[in-house]
Design a protein around this motif. Structure first.
Motif, PDB file in Angstrom:
ATOM      1  N   CYS A   6       6.470  66.685  13.217  1.00 47.92           N
ATOM      2  CA  CYS A   6       4.795  67.017  13.285  1.00 47.92           C
ATOM      3  C   CYS A   6       4.243  65.859  14.055  1.00 47.92           C
ATOM      4  O   CYS A   6       4.312  64.669  13.976  1.00 47.92           O
ATOM      5  CB  CYS A   6       4.311  66.712  11.936  1.00 47.92           C
ATOM      6  SG  CYS A   6       2.644  67.092  11.626  1.00 47.92           S
ATOM      7  N   GLU A   8       1.250  65.022  14.060  1.00 46.86           N
ATOM      8  CA  GLU A   8       0.147  64.635  13.268  1.00 46.86           C
ATOM      9  C   GLU A   8       0.980  63.552  12.316  1.00 46.86           C
ATOM     10  O   GLU A   8       0.478  62.199  12.297  1.00 46.86           O
ATOM     11  CB  GLU A   8      -0.699  65.460  12.378  1.00 46.86           C
ATOM     12  CG  GLU A   8      -1.875  64.846  11.587  1.00 46.86           C
ATOM     13  CD  GLU A   8      -3.160  64.270  12.722  1.00 46.86           C
ATOM     14  OE1 GLU A   8      -2.850  64.616  13.864  1.00 46.86           O
ATOM     15  OE2 GLU A   8      -3.806  63.497  12.024  1.00 46.86           O
ATOM     16  N   CYS A   9       1.738  63.683  11.210  1.00 42.32           N
ATOM     17  CA  CYS A   9       2.338  62.803  10.348  1.00 42.32           C
ATOM     18  C   CYS A   9       3.720  62.416  10.928  1.00 42.32           C
ATOM     19  O   CYS A   9       4.096  61.273  10.034  1.00 42.32           O
ATOM     20  CB  CYS A   9       2.235  63.354   8.967  1.00 42.32           C
ATOM     21  SG  CYS A   9       3.304  64.732   8.807  1.00 42.32           S
ATOM     22  N   CYS A  20       1.929  72.261   9.419  1.00 43.96           N
ATOM     23  CA  CYS A  20       2.884  71.277   8.872  1.00 43.96           C
ATOM     24  C   CYS A  20       2.447  71.236   7.382  1.00 43.96           C
ATOM     25  O   CYS A  20       1.751  71.220   6.691  1.00 43.96           O
ATOM     26  CB  CYS A  20       2.650  70.012   9.331  1.00 43.96           C
ATOM     27  SG  CYS A  20       3.495  68.552   8.480  1.00 43.96           S
ATOM     28  N   HIS A  22       3.393  68.945   5.341  1.00 47.20           N
ATOM     29  CA  HIS A  22       2.953  67.891   4.551  1.00 47.20           C
ATOM     30  C   HIS A  22       1.592  67.515   4.694  1.00 47.20           C
ATOM     31  O   HIS A  22       1.245  66.884   4.083  1.00 47.20           O
ATOM     32  CB  HIS A  22       4.005  66.917   5.318  1.00 47.20           C
ATOM     33  CG  HIS A  22       5.301  67.128   5.313  1.00 47.20           C
ATOM     34  ND1 HIS A  22       6.349  67.027   4.202  1.00 47.20           N
ATOM     35  CD2 HIS A  22       6.327  67.440   6.270  1.00 47.20           C
ATOM     36  CE1 HIS A  22       7.517  67.408   4.383  1.00 47.20           C
ATOM     37  NE2 HIS A  22       7.710  67.717   5.762  1.00 47.20           N
ATOM     38  N   CYS A  23       1.107  67.644   5.839  1.00 45.85           N
ATOM     39  CA  CYS A  23      -0.261  67.474   6.025  1.00 45.85           C
ATOM     40  C   CYS A  23      -1.033  68.302   6.543  1.00 45.85           C
ATOM     41  O   CYS A  23      -2.276  68.332   6.581  1.00 45.85           O
ATOM     42  CB  CYS A  23      -0.214  66.193   7.396  1.00 45.85           C
ATOM     43  SG  CYS A  23       0.094  66.806   9.025  1.00 45.85           S
TER      44      CYS A  23
HETATM   45 ZN   LIG Z   1       2.440  66.638   9.480  1.00 45.59          ZN
END
Ligand SMILES: [Zn+2]
Length: 134
Positions: A6, A8-9, A20, A22-23
């Protein structure tokens, strides 16, 4: 289905995911960019150059040192010219592959290592040929 990180994370996620898990970062457009970035162009050339370079350096320098120290007779050097030519070609290929890898934006350290080993191999082969001729 491939995994990618990802943007971002940084966690591993499916390249099929729309966002994603997760985030929640939206991925569909960005995932293509990430995949393209992950495939390092010139990687194959870099690795091939590195392997050929290592083989060339090891073989040519073991042979050169043997020839210098007299462990190999001069006549033996003549007999070994065909395999030496092959090793010289390994060195030239390592040099060429390293240059291609560098031009394609592969990791500079690996490309430079391939180029350097190619040059060292060619130099050793030339030195051995000189010993054989002189
Ligand atoms: Zn993420």
């Amino acid at each position: 289905m491939a995994l990618l990180n990802c943007p971002e994370c940084g966690k591993e996620i499916s390249d099929q995911a729309l966002s994603c898990p997760h985030c929640g970062y939206p991925l569909q457009q960005d995932s293509m960019v990430v995949v393209v970035k992950k495939k390092s162009p010139g990687r194959g050339f870099g690795i091939a150059g590195l392997v050929l370079g290592i083989l060339g350096v090891v073989y040519s320098w073991v042979f050169l040192l043997s020839a210098i120290t007299g462990n190999i007779q001069k006549e033996m050097v003549y007999f070994n010219i065909p395999p030496l030519l092959m090793i010289a070609i390994f060195g030239i290929l390592a040099l060429v592959f390293g240059i291609i890898a560098r031009k394609q934006g592969h990791k500079a350290t690996k490309s430079s290592a391939a180029i350097t080993m190619g040059i060292i191999t060619i130099a050793a082969c030339l030195a051995i040929l000189l010993i054989a001729i002189l």
